[in-house]
Design a protein around this motif. Structure first.
Motif, mmCIF file in Angstrom:
data_model
loop_
_atom_site.group_PDB
_atom_site.id
_atom_site.type_symbol
_atom_site.label_atom_id
_atom_site.label_comp_id
_atom_site.label_asym_id
_atom_site.label_seq_id
_atom_site.Cartn_x
_atom_site.Cartn_y
_atom_site.Cartn_z
ATOM 1 N N LEU A 17 54.215 -11.229 2.799
ATOM 2 C CA LEU A 17 56.101 -10.838 4.313
ATOM 3 C C LEU A 17 56.302 -9.129 3.817
ATOM 4 O O LEU A 17 56.621 -8.903 4.731
ATOM 5 C CB LEU A 17 57.113 -12.438 3.576
ATOM 6 N N ALA A 18 56.326 -9.542 2.616
ATOM 7 C CA ALA A 18 56.937 -8.029 2.047
ATOM 8 C C ALA A 18 56.146 -7.483 2.147
ATOM 9 O O ALA A 18 56.783 -5.995 2.787
ATOM 10 C CB ALA A 18 57.362 -8.201 0.588
ATOM 11 N N PHE A 19 55.113 -7.549 2.091
ATOM 12 C CA PHE A 19 54.074 -6.456 2.910
ATOM 13 C C PHE A 19 54.026 -6.282 4.015
ATOM 14 O O PHE A 19 53.987 -4.549 4.085
ATOM 15 C CB PHE A 19 52.401 -6.863 1.599
ATOM 16 N N SER A 20 54.573 -7.260 4.850
ATOM 17 C CA SER A 20 53.544 -7.172 5.664
ATOM 18 C C SER A 20 55.340 -6.089 6.761
ATOM 19 O O SER A 20 54.984 -5.181 7.461
ATOM 20 C CB SER A 20 53.885 -7.795 6.840
ATOM 21 N N ILE A 21 56.787 -6.521 6.304
ATOM 22 C CA ILE A 21 57.878 -5.635 5.962
ATOM 23 C C ILE A 21 57.667 -4.271 5.983
ATOM 24 O O ILE A 21 57.997 -3.501 6.780
ATOM 25 C CB ILE A 21 58.858 -6.254 5.722
ATOM 26 N N SER A 22 56.791 -3.354 5.004
ATOM 27 C CA SER A 22 56.905 -2.445 3.948
ATOM 28 C C SER A 22 56.600 -1.655 5.420
ATOM 29 O O SER A 22 56.254 -0.655 5.684
ATOM 30 C CB SER A 22 56.146 -2.518 3.559
ATOM 31 N N ILE A 23 54.838 -2.329 6.027
ATOM 32 C CA ILE A 23 54.741 -1.493 6.842
ATOM 33 C C ILE A 23 54.953 -1.045 7.958
ATOM 34 O O ILE A 23 54.895 -0.532 8.695
ATOM 35 C CB ILE A 23 53.027 -2.184 6.775
ATOM 36 N N ILE A 24 56.005 -2.176 8.591
ATOM 37 C CA ILE A 24 56.488 -1.827 9.931
ATOM 38 C C ILE A 24 57.183 -0.772 9.420
ATOM 39 O O ILE A 24 57.983 -0.523 10.248
ATOM 40 C CB ILE A 24 57.734 -3.109 9.726
ATOM 41 N N GLU A 25 58.249 -0.957 8.271
ATOM 42 C CA GLU A 25 58.766 0.010 8.096
ATOM 43 C C GLU A 25 58.821 1.403 7.430
ATOM 44 O O GLU A 25 59.354 2.579 7.871
ATOM 45 C CB GLU A 25 59.599 -0.371 6.544
ATOM 46 N N ILE A 26 57.266 1.653 7.747
ATOM 47 C CA ILE A 26 56.860 2.831 8.082
ATOM 48 C C ILE A 26 56.520 3.487 9.409
ATOM 49 O O ILE A 26 56.802 4.078 9.660
ATOM 50 C CB ILE A 26 55.244 2.636 6.888
ATOM 51 N N LEU A 27 56.816 2.358 10.024
ATOM 52 C CA LEU A 27 56.748 2.536 11.593
ATOM 53 C C LEU A 27 57.696 2.936 12.015
ATOM 54 O O LEU A 27 58.127 3.989 12.515
ATOM 55 C CB LEU A 27 56.601 1.682 12.435
ATOM 56 N N VAL A 28 58.835 2.081 11.991
ATOM 57 C CA VAL A 28 60.488 2.718 12.053
ATOM 58 C C VAL A 28 60.940 3.799 10.821
ATOM 59 O O VAL A 28 61.253 4.152 11.993
ATOM 60 C CB VAL A 28 61.465 1.646 10.537
ATOM 61 N N ALA A 29 60.414 4.353 10.022
ATOM 62 C CA ALA A 29 60.483 5.648 9.103
ATOM 63 C C ALA A 29 60.303 6.448 10.290
ATOM 64 O O ALA A 29 61.529 7.874 10.588
ATOM 65 C CB ALA A 29 59.580 5.482 8.475
ATOM 66 N N VAL A 30 59.385 6.713 10.989
ATOM 67 C CA VAL A 30 59.126 7.615 11.822
ATOM 68 C C VAL A 30 59.844 7.339 12.951
ATOM 69 O O VAL A 30 60.324 8.456 13.896
ATOM 70 C CB VAL A 30 57.315 7.166 12.096
ATOM 71 N N LEU A 31 59.872 6.101 13.083
ATOM 72 C CA LEU A 31 60.097 5.690 15.164
ATOM 73 C C LEU A 31 62.014 6.349 14.896
ATOM 74 O O LEU A 31 62.193 6.899 15.932
ATOM 75 C CB LEU A 31 60.355 4.245 15.471
ATOM 76 N N GLN A 32 62.270 5.854 13.680
ATOM 77 C CA GLN A 32 63.837 6.098 14.084
ATOM 78 C C GLN A 32 64.112 7.708 13.507
ATOM 79 O O GLN A 32 65.030 8.607 14.662
ATOM 80 C CB GLN A 32 64.651 5.665 12.533
ATOM 81 N N ALA A 33 63.341 8.323 13.190
ATOM 82 C CA ALA A 33 63.362 9.971 13.095
ATOM 83 C C ALA A 33 62.867 10.813 14.648
ATOM 84 O O ALA A 33 63.474 11.723 14.936
ATOM 85 C CB ALA A 33 62.197 10.566 12.050
ATOM 86 N N TYR A 34 62.205 10.007 15.089
ATOM 87 C CA TYR A 34 61.063 10.358 16.514
ATOM 88 C C TYR A 34 62.825 10.437 17.256
ATOM 89 O O TYR A 34 63.460 10.723 18.165
ATOM 90 C CB TYR A 34 60.551 9.907 16.606
ATOM 91 N N ILE A 35 63.747 8.683 17.369
ATOM 92 C CA ILE A 35 64.492 8.112 17.980
ATOM 93 C C ILE A 35 65.594 9.450 17.848
ATOM 94 O O ILE A 35 66.263 9.581 19.230
ATOM 95 C CB ILE A 35 64.926 7.041 17.968
#
Lengths: 165, 359, 63
Positions: B322-340
């Motif tokens: 779970l933590a691993f998959s959330i980490s990957i999502i968080e990498i996406l969120v990191a760039v998504l939040q910067a983008y937004i």
């Protein structure tokens, strides 16, 4: 909401504001401006290169067209020249022929005229000579004939007869 | 609120954990309860800024807690500038004495105390001691500084590589150049317009990379949480707010206070709503980034701490996945939040400079 | 009996979830209909989702 205000740390805000604004200006001067300028320059040069290539191609096409046109024109000109030359050639021949004819006719007529006049003159001359000769003959005849008186009276009789008054 | 979210996750964790660890008994034993509060405190502590750069801490055999990391300078304004190392505070266990003034760290906040370091409380158990103006180079500030330096050299080298290489980027620049162009072509130009976008480019680019790098830095095991800090996001939103209002054209204000093309009662009704919108827009920016990153950190840390609650191979491996998959999502969120954040900033700038043809 | 604030937060999360879900659904349908405009639709979708999310956060933090 209270938690947010509680969590707000002025020190962090202060440093963040200071560093971030400093970073914006530093990066603007040392990074973003040169980067965007270079990218712009590159894009412009690419655009220009494409444009000039396009232009060169168009020019090339135009040149080809021109060449074709020139060749066509030259061909047409050549044909017309040949045609003209042929026409002039035949015309010259014709003209020469005609002229020759005219000259020949003229010559012939002149010759005829001169022949005629010569003939006339010759006839006249002949006539005169014949007359002369006949007069002389007549004289001689008359001289010989009129040696005798009777003969003279005979003649006079004849002449009187002829005159028929 | 965040505490509640945390509670929610821990409740879920225990609803899984209790039947396994306590073999069917629902009442959690005191040891697990103790662990639960420990983890909760640890996560909440992580979310906050701290006065020293702490990498890890452990309790050795003799029961003494040891911290691994390095101290950072503490800067206080208390009738004059006071600068000292955070090692003097020793994680709240020691009293730092500077020029006859005594300071003590209590719940991540520095208070002025007497020689013994007594802290007085009011009725609601809040400390009443004076708290000096704290301008310390905290963990967050150090991370901001570090990211800024990295960004400066990274993009300066990209800029220099153009000069050296006949307008072609090399090395790391090859990776970052398309992103810079993306910010220009897909964020700035469509939202602001070709006429005015240039003057906002520096801010938008810096903003995008700053948030992105700090978000990514927050996912490293260094345990940094900068963009999940309300002061940082407030600062960024404030700058967006100020730039929007300073560069705004006349028509922008006209559309706020006297909306053209609507009947008079609507005009009067719309003015306060629009005015509220001016403040709500950057406020939403601030909250969005803060909440996304904080929530990401809470979820991730809760999932990791499940390993220590389960203490068996099924639960632990499950929580690892779970933590691993959330980490990957968080990498996406990191760039998504910067983008937004960048897109919305550009959108607000676009509103400010928009020219309306219908007038 | 007082209803705890987290229940309200949960309701907000449900609302925001439905909202963002609808935005995503709309965007997917739009992309399906016009695959050429994918980039533009994505941008608009993200902005709309972010705005809905913002309302959600505003409500959550008011708790």
């Amino acid at each position: 909401m209270d938690k947010l205000i509680n969590e707000f740390s002025f020190g962090l805000f202060f440093w963040q504001l200071l560093i971030f604004i400093g970073l914006v200006f530093l990066l603007k001067k040392f990074a973003w401006k040169p980067i965007l300028d270079s990218v712009n320059e590159r894009e412009n040069s690419i655009k220009e290169a494409l444009y000039s290539a396009d232009k060169a191609r168009q020019e090339m096409e135009a040149l080809n067209e021109d060449n074709k046109k020139i060749i066509m024109e030259a061909r047409a000109e050549r044909e017309s020249l040949i045609k003209d030359a042929k026409i002039t050639g035949s015309k010259i021949v014709e003209d020469a022929k005609n002229e020759a004819k005219v000259v020949a006719e003229k010559l012939i007529s002149q010759a005829q005229e001169s022949i005629n006049s010569e003939k006339k003159a010759a006839i006249e001359d002949l006539k005169a000579q014949v007359a002369d000769v006949s007069i002389k003959i007549a004289e001689k005849i008359l001289r010989s004939e009129l040696k005798h008186n009777d003969k003279q009276s005979e003649l006079i009789d004849d002449l009187i007869k002829d005159s028929k008054l | 609120m965040l505490k509640n979210v945390l509670n929610f996750f821990l409740i879920i964790a225990f609803s899984f954990a209790s039947p396994i660890t306590a073999k069917g008994t629902i009442a959690p034993d005191s040891k697990t309860e103790n662990k639960k509060t420990n983890i909760k405190e640890y996560i909440l502590h992580h979310l906050k800024d701290s006065h020293d750069f702490n990498l890890l801490s452990y309790t050795n055999e003799s029961g003494k807690k040891t911290y691994v990391g390095f101290p950072l300078p503490v800067i206080l304004w208390d009738n004059g500038l006071k600068i000292f190392s955070s090692s003097k505070l020793d994680h709240g266990k020691a009293i730092a004495s500077v020029e006859n003034n005594y300071y003590r760290l209590y719940h991540d906040k520095i208070y002025k105390t007497d020689v013994e370091g007594t802290i007085e409380y009011d009725k609601e158990n809040h400390p009443t001691n004076l708290s000096p103006l704290d301008l310390s180079i905290t963990k967050g500030v150090a991370s901001i500084l570090f990211t800024s330096i990295i960004m400066f050299f990274l993009f300066k080298s990209l800029a220099d590589s153009y000069k050296k290489n006949n307008l072609i980027a090399n090395g790391m620049g090859r990776f970052f150049e398309p992103i810079v162009l993306y910010v220009r072509d897909e964020i700035a130009i469509p939202n602001i317009g070709k006429k005015y976008y240039k003057k906002y480019m520096s801010y938008l680019l810096t903003l995008f990379f700053f948030i992105w790098f700090l978000n990514i830095l927050g996912l490293t095991p260094l345990g940094i949480n900068v963009t999940g800090n309300i002061a940082v996001t407030f600062c960024l939103a404030l700058i967006t707010f100020i730039i929007t209002n300073i560069t705004a054209k006349k028509t922008y204000w006209k559309h706020i206070f006297w909306m053209p093309g609507v009947p008079l009662p609507m005009k009067i009704a719309l003015a306060p709503i629009e005015l509220l919108g001016v403040i709500i827009k950057p406020f939403a920016l601030m909250i969005r980034l803060y909440a996304n990153i904080s929530a990401g950190h809470i979820v991730l840390m809760s999932l990791i701490s499940l390993i220590f609650i389960f203490r068996n191979w099924i639960g632990s491996s499950l929580s690892f996945i779970l933590a691993f998959s959330i980490s990957i999502i968080e990498i996406l969120v990191a760039v998504l939040q910067a983008y937004i954040f960048t897109v919305l900033s550009a959108l607000y700038f676009g509103f400010a400079v928009e020219e309306h043809e219908h007038e | 009996m007082e209803i705890p604030a987290i229940v309200g937060a949960g309701l907000v999360v449900i609302g925001v979830g439905i909202g963002i879900g609808n935005i995503g659904k709309g965007a997917m349908e739009a992309i399906g209909r016009q695959p050429d405009a994918t980039g533009k639709i994505q941008t608009v979708m993200l902005i709309a989702a972010a705005l809905v999310e913002g309302i959600g956060f505003a409500a959550l933090f008011a708790v």
